[in-house]
Write a protein that holds these residues in place. Structure first.
Motif, PDB file in Angstrom:
ATOM      1  N   PRO A   1      -5.148  -2.767  -5.528  1.00  0.00           N
ATOM      2  CA  PRO A   1      -5.553  -4.093  -6.012  1.00  0.00           C
ATOM      3  C   PRO A   1      -6.975  -4.105  -6.563  1.00  0.00           C
ATOM      4  N   GLN A   2      -7.885  -3.354  -5.926  1.00  0.00           N
ATOM      5  CA  GLN A   2      -9.272  -3.314  -6.390  1.00  0.00           C
ATOM      6  C   GLN A   2      -9.356  -2.754  -7.812  1.00  0.00           C
TER       7      GLN A   2
ATOM      8  N   GLN B   1       3.086  -2.723   1.089  1.00  0.00           N
ATOM      9  CA  GLN B   1       3.003  -4.162   0.840  1.00  0.00           C
ATOM     10  C   GLN B   1       2.340  -4.887   2.003  1.00  0.00           C
ATOM     11  N   LYS B   2       2.594  -4.428   3.226  1.00  0.00           N
ATOM     12  CA  LYS B   2       2.025  -5.074   4.410  1.00  0.00           C
ATOM     13  C   LYS B   2       0.504  -4.948   4.463  1.00  0.00           C
ATOM     14  N   GLN B   3      -0.038  -3.957   3.759  1.00  0.00           N
ATOM     15  CA  GLN B   3      -1.477  -3.720   3.784  1.00  0.00           C
ATOM     16  C   GLN B   3      -2.233  -4.577   2.765  1.00  0.00           C
ATOM     17  N   ILE B   4      -1.499  -5.344   1.968  1.00  0.00           N
ATOM     18  CA  ILE B   4      -2.119  -6.134   0.902  1.00  0.00           C
ATOM     19  C   ILE B   4      -1.942  -7.624   1.185  1.00  0.00           C
ATOM     20  N   GLU B   5      -3.008  -8.388   1.000  1.00  0.00           N
ATOM     21  CA  GLU B   5      -2.956  -9.830   1.218  1.00  0.00           C
ATOM     22  C   GLU B   5      -1.954 -10.482   0.256  1.00  0.00           C
TER      23      GLU B   5
ATOM     24  N   SER C   1      -2.028 -13.266  -1.211  1.00  0.00           N
ATOM     25  CA  SER C   1      -2.698 -13.890  -2.356  1.00  0.00           C
ATOM     26  C   SER C   1      -2.979 -12.873  -3.460  1.00  0.00           C
ATOM     27  N   VAL C   2      -3.211 -11.620  -3.065  1.00  0.00           N
ATOM     28  CA  VAL C   2      -3.452 -10.557  -4.049  1.00  0.00           C
ATOM     29  C   VAL C   2      -2.152 -10.227  -4.777  1.00  0.00           C
ATOM     30  N   LEU C   3      -1.068 -10.149  -4.026  1.00  0.00           N
ATOM     31  CA  LEU C   3       0.229  -9.859  -4.636  1.00  0.00           C
ATOM     32  C   LEU C   3       0.632 -10.956  -5.618  1.00  0.00           C
ATOM     33  N   GLU C   4       0.239 -12.191  -5.307  1.00  0.00           N
ATOM     34  CA  GLU C   4       0.565 -13.309  -6.193  1.00  0.00           C
ATOM     35  C   GLU C   4      -0.287 -13.305  -7.459  1.00  0.00           C
TER      36      GLU C   4
END
Length: 273
Positions: free
Chosen positions: A211-212, A234-238, A240-243
């Motif tokens: 994501p960064q 996927q569990k390691q990413i917020e 809101s970031v996925l959205e």
């Protein structure tokens, strides 16, 4: 699996490990090879000019590092028996691997071992089948394709020359590593655009598991897509970031707006084990 549509770009840049190469291959393939065959490699080449230079560089680096950390396994003097010296080098190399620490001297020695293994058909890079399929497809479609990874660009080339799907390096137009800049700095992506002669960010697509890195590329005006293959990632990413980004699980989900519909492709296979 739902498809993600984008306008056909002039260039695609993608992250390497986790996006195209199975994450588990690094530890269970590359690192395991050194732990299993490193002694044999060094014993057979110890007195060659190349090996002596690699070991000299390693000794210099270890002496420097030990000034800050006395727990680092020491290397033996040249007067010690060959087996003693070799075992000390491998112990040191494994210590750095296990600690996740990296130096240029250690990296170059590992690269020499891996290069020998690849060229003698003792290693091959485990690529996701959808990645191999689409890398070839993009090439045929006239899209320039590049890799941007933390891995040294020469290692990237080696990885792709010898894969479970043959030589994929012939489908890649260029390789970038951190010499061009930090992957989380938007300026790095502007430099890549300049290097590959893409004038508009909308003409470049960046695919990454980070994501960064995706945020940095977007800040540079580039279209960024996240590739999250497995539930553990996927569990390691917020959420809101996925959205905030379009997300794909496989390269097969990525479609261009002028592309004809194809039969549904299978889900991405499991990681390397």
């Amino acid at each position: 699996m739902p498809k993600v549509y984008v306008d056909k770009p002039k260039a695609i840049v993608f992250d390497f490990v986790g996006s195209a190469v199975k994450i588990g291959f690094i530890e269970k393939g590359l690192y395991a090879y050194i732990k299993k065959y490193g002694v044999k490699y060094l014993e057979e080449r110890w007195n060659t000019k190349e090996c002596r230079q690699l070991i000299a560089n390693l000794k210099h680096q270890v002496e420097k590092d030990k000034e800050k950390d006395q727990n680092i396994p020491a290397l033996e003097a040249d007067s010690a028996a060959l087996k003693t010296q070799v075992n000390a080098v491998i112990s040191n190399l494994n210590w750095y691997l296990d600690k996740g620490r990296e130096t240029n001297a250690h990296y170059k020695l590992k690269f020499a071992m891996w290069k020998d293994a690849y060229e003698n058909q003792r290693l091959e890079t485990h690529i996701y089948s959808d990645a191999a399929r689409n890398i070839k497809k993009w090439r045929k479609a006239g899209i320039k394709t590049y890799i941007f990874s933390n891995a040294w660009h020469e290692l990237q080339k080696l990885f792709l020359r010898f894969t479970t799907f043959g030589n994929l390096a012939r489908n890649i137009d260029g390789y970038f590593d951190t010499e061009i800049g930090n992957p989380t700095d938007p300026e790095t992506y502007k430099k890549i655009m300049e290097m590959i002669k893409v004038k508009k960010g909308s003409d470049m697509l960046f695919i990454t598991k980070s994501p960064q890195e995706a945020f940095a590329a977007r800040s540079a005006g580039i279209i960024a897509i996240l590739i999250i293959s497995h539930a553990t990632q996927q569990k390691q990413i917020e959420p809101s970031v996925l959205e905030a980004f379009q997300v794909i699980k496989t390269f097969d989900q990525l479609k261009f707006t002028d592309e004809e519909e194809e039969a549904e492709e299978p889900e991405r296979e499991e990681d390397y084990n």
